[in-house]
Design a protein around this motif. Structure first.
Motif: not given
Length: 297
Positions: A117-118, A123-127, A163-166, A284-292
């Motif tokens: 469980a998450v 969330s940052t926790a999930y990443l 299990a759980g992510l807390v 592959g968890l999030v899109p890439a962010i642009a430079s700057g």
């Protein structure tokens, strides 16, 4: 809520002790020259959604949601939550799953076929959990389910999940549920990167303009400094919204999550955020962010 409708800054943050401590002075009109705040209390999974819908002027969100919102919102260099020794934990009921004290690594740990469980998949926790799993669980995780963070420990205790992510104050209370720590996501992050753990960010609408953004950042920083100067002043606000949290635990919560990075992200803070989002994008968890995109005006 504070301030007058129509001219107040619309802001949402959680009722957790670190947020109420940080924003107490500003929310109660004690920051000189600061605009009034119109405060909405919402847990971070809700504020993440508000950010994606571009609903309010200022929001406390998870760093994990930044890749989806940075076109509309700027990251403020203060007011958020980064730190060391404050990462999310993976908890289990079965102590046989946990490593022996003093044993390095996670050899023998197996979550293949297990349900975890998450609190949110954005969330940052999930990443941090997914990056940890990619490094130490060759067979991966069986199934991930999303539950409100306050329901995760009871679900593990009652055997509804394996299990759980807390997050948050669960670091201090999980033993009360008869649970055991399988792994500390922050410990893994710090040992593999040397960087602090990025958790919660303060963002503001870019459409407010650069001058207004700088003003809001200055107000947030002053509010933090005022809270540190006289912590007792913030106690009524913290206790009023701490959801029956024991005062001693609330103090631990503040001590852990409000630190030098709250006053100023600094070079290490920005490196931590870039590192998290770069690693997560590579998986592959999030899109890439642009430079700057993280640069503050």
């Amino acid at each position: 809520m504070t301030g007058k409708a129509g001219n107040a800054v619309q802001i949402a943050y959680s009722p957790c002790p670190n947020d109420t401590f940080v924003f107490d002075a500003w929310a109660h009109g004690r920051v000189p020259g600061a605009p009034a705040l119109d405060v909405t209390f919402a847990d971070i999974d809700l504020t993440n959604g508000m950010a994606e819908r571009c609903e309010l002027d200022v929001l406390k969100v998870s760093y994990a949601v930044l890749p989806w919102v940075l076109e509309q919102y700027a990251l403020l260099p203060c007011g958020g939550a980064l730190g060391r020794g404050c990462g999310p934990l993976v908890l289990v009921k079965d102590p046989s799953l946990t490593r022996e004290p003093g044993v390095e690594g996670m050899e023998g740990v197996d979550l293949a076929g297990k349900t975890v469980a998450v609190p949110s998949e954005r969330s940052t926790a999930y990443l941090l959990f997914r990056l940890w799993a990619a490094d130490v669980l060759p067979d991966g995780v069986g199934k991930v389910v999303v539950l409100p963070f306050n329901e995760i420990m009871p679900a593990v205790r009652d055997g509804r999940v394996d299990a759980g992510l807390v997050i948050h104050e669960a670091r201090f209370t999980y033993q009360d549920y008869g649970l055991h720590c399988l792994a500390d996501m922050g410990e893994h992050w710090e040992s593999t990167t040397g960087l602090p753990i990025p958790l919660g960010a303060i963002i503001a609408k870019r459409s407010l303009g650069e001058e207004r953004l700088r003003e809001l950042a200055a107000c947030a920083r002053t509010s933090v400094l005022m809270a540190w100067e006289d912590p007792e002043v913030s106690r009524p606000y913290v206790r009023a919204h701490a959801q029956e949290l024991d005062p001693a635990v609330a103090d631990q919560h503040i001590g852990l999550y409000v630190n030098e990075f709250t006053a100023d992200l600094g070079e290490a803070g920005y490196a931590a955020v870039r590192g998290l989002l770069t690693r997560a994008a590579a998986e592959g968890l999030v899109p890439a962010i642009a430079s700057g995109a993280l640069n503050f005006p």
